[in-house]
Design an enzyme around this catalytic site. Structure first.
Site, PDB file in Angstrom:
ATOM      1  N   GLU A 105       0.821  -1.206   0.000  1.00  0.00           N
ATOM      2  CA  GLU A 105       0.000   0.000   0.000  1.00  0.00           C
ATOM      3  C   GLU A 105       0.860   1.264   0.000  1.00  0.00           C
ATOM      4  OE1 GLU A 105      -3.562   2.104   2.623  1.00  0.00           O
ATOM      5  OE2 GLU A 105      -2.353   0.508   3.513  1.00  0.00           O
TER       6      GLU A 105
ATOM      7  N   GLU B 109     -12.122   3.101   5.335  1.00  0.00           N
ATOM      8  CA  GLU B 109     -11.075   3.454   6.287  1.00  0.00           C
ATOM      9  C   GLU B 109     -11.033   4.971   6.444  1.00  0.00           C
ATOM     10  OE1 GLU B 109      -6.622   1.852   7.258  1.00  0.00           O
ATOM     11  OE2 GLU B 109      -6.900   2.844   5.325  1.00  0.00           O
TER      12      GLU B 109
END
Length: 259
Positions: free
Chosen positions: A143, A240
């Site tokens: 990520e 998120e």
């Protein structure tokens, strides 16, 4: 239409972690994700998932001392043994919890460390993790994180992450594309997702500025979510974000933006 997973690290955080599973199910989520399970017994998390009919879609590899500000250790040459022990621990949890993919946080580049050494360390660690995860039937994600929120984070852009994955050369390693981080670093969200969809293993969202729920900032989520759906993305989208005024109060965006 897109399938949304509640990120239990950030949502429902007004209650203790293990109570968030029930709250997510009550809010209509069918899946959850979170940063780390390691402070809890595997069987306790498994019971909460089963009791509330939830699928766990993602958690991270161990990432060092989070409370002291560490945000991953995969690029740190003096932490390779710790990283690799963490891979084994993560696989144990993943197999018990039924999660199909694990995310790797590269970490922050220490001042004065040679960039070539950091890159070689990260690639070696990713190859090691990919091999271990493949044997367990799991996928690995990498990520990019924006360097405004986490100064010095080593992997911060899509192209950089994909170049690293090319060097790793493993077919079970994919990009985790966080829309919020990508917007802060590079923009071009729709075009980037379309170009690299085949290499994206998981998507996460939040709006910008503020990292709050979709519809609170500059990102046109009504367009972007339909665009992702038109492209044929069938995975989960992790929510998120930091609720602007309480988790339940901010959940109406799901119906409003995909209606």
């Amino acid at each position: 239409m897109p399938r949304f997973a509640a990120n239990l690290t950030m949502l429902f955080n007004e209650v203790p972690f293990l109570d968030r599973f029930e709250r997510a199910a009550r809010a209509g989520f069918k899946a959850v994700e979170f940063l780390f399970p390691y402070a809890y017994e595997m069987q306790e998390i498994r019971r909460r998932l089963d009791d509330h009919g939830l699928e766990l879609v993602l958690h991270n590899l161990p990432a060092g001392d989070w409370d002291r500000g560490e945000r991953g250790i995969a690029c740190l040459p003096d932490r390779m043994s710790e990283f690799r022990a963490g891979v084994d621990q993560a696989i144990d949890y993943a197999l018990r919890l039924g999660v199909p993919r694990l995310n790797c946080l590269a970490g922050k580049a220490p001042d004065g460390t040679n960039e070539a050494v950091l890159r070689a360390t990260l690639v070696d660690n990713l190859r090691h993790a990919a091999t271990k995860l493949r044997r367990a039937g799991l996928d690995l994600l990498l990520e990019p994180i924006n360097t405004f929120d986490i100064q010095g984070f080593y992997v911060s852009r899509t192209a950089q992450a994909l170049a690293l994955l090319d060097e790793v050369g493993a077919d079970n390693v994919h990009l985790q594309y966080d829309i919020y981080h990508a917007q802060r670093m590079e923009g071009e969200l729709a075009a980037t997702i379309e170009k690299h969809l085949a290499r994206i293993g998981h998507i996460q969202l939040a709006d910008n500025p503020g990292r709050n729920e979709p519809g609170t900032g500059e990102i046109d989520y009504a367009f972007l979510l339909r665009h992702i759906d038109r492209l044929g993305y069938t995975g989960w989208i992790g929510c998120e974000y930091k609720p602007a005024a309480g988790t339940e109060a901010g959940l109406a965006w799901r119906q409003r933006l995909i209606a």
